[in-house]
Write a protein that holds these residues in place. Structure first.
Motif, PDB file in Angstrom:
ATOM      1  N   ASP A  31       5.210  -0.018  -0.239  1.00  0.00           N
ATOM      2  CA  ASP A  31       4.786   0.785  -1.384  1.00  0.00           C
ATOM      3  C   ASP A  31       5.957   1.056  -2.326  1.00  0.00           C
ATOM      4  N   ARG A  35       5.904  -0.337  -6.179  1.00  0.00           N
ATOM      5  CA  ARG A  35       5.710   0.722  -7.170  1.00  0.00           C
ATOM      6  C   ARG A  35       6.835   0.680  -8.201  1.00  0.00           C
ATOM      7  N   ILE A  40       8.300   6.893  -8.898  1.00  0.00           N
ATOM      8  CA  ILE A  40       8.913   7.338  -7.650  1.00  0.00           C
ATOM      9  C   ILE A  40       9.770   8.559  -7.976  1.00  0.00           C
ATOM     10  N   TYR A  63       8.233  10.574   2.215  1.00  0.00           N
ATOM     11  CA  TYR A  63       7.987   9.716   1.047  1.00  0.00           C
ATOM     12  C   TYR A  63       6.550   9.858   0.569  1.00  0.00           C
ATOM     13  N   ARG A  68       6.155   9.951  -3.984  1.00  0.00           N
ATOM     14  CA  ARG A  68       5.266   9.204  -4.874  1.00  0.00           C
ATOM     15  C   ARG A  68       4.779  10.087  -6.006  1.00  0.00           C
ATOM     16  N   ASP A  70       1.886   9.827  -9.089  1.00  0.00           N
ATOM     17  CA  ASP A  70       0.788   8.963  -9.535  1.00  0.00           C
ATOM     18  C   ASP A  70       1.005   8.546 -10.983  1.00  0.00           C
TER      19      ASP A  70
END
Length: 104
Positions: A31, A35, A40, A63, A68, A70
């Motif tokens: 991920d 990403r 991030i 994490y 993360r 969105d």
């Protein structure tokens, strides 16, 4: 004490936990790599990869909980003025109705 002294139920539980840990770590690393850095937290992929690898199970959980962002958060952070203008225009339309002859 040898491995033969440990009950089979405990060995199965340990095996399941090892598999869960590995799946979470691999999932987190994949991920992070896929990403974009803007979505991030902190913007540093390398730091999060090191956290996931070095802190093991808790690093992967950290994490997924905190690392993360969105796409909506990333977009708002990238251009807050354009986003605020859109929200203000939507609020005016909601309060007073859509403007005649004006399309967005």
């Amino acid at each position: 004490m040898s491995i033969a002294d440990i009950s089979p139920a405990v060995l199965v539980m340990v095996g399941v936990l090892i598999v869960v840990q590995l799946v979470l770590e691999v999932w987190a690393i994949v991920d992070i790599i896929r990403r974009p850095a803007t979505s991030i937290a902190g913007g540093s992929k390398l730091v999060w990869i090191l956290v996931v690898i070095l802190v093991n199970f808790l690093g992967a959980l950290a994490y997924f909980a905190f690392g993360r962002r969105d796409a909506a958060d990333a977009a708002v952070g990238a251009s807050p003025r354009a986003d605020a203008t859109t929200h203000a225009s939507d609020a005016v339309d909601l309060l007073y109705g859509p403007r005649d002859g004006v399309e967005r």
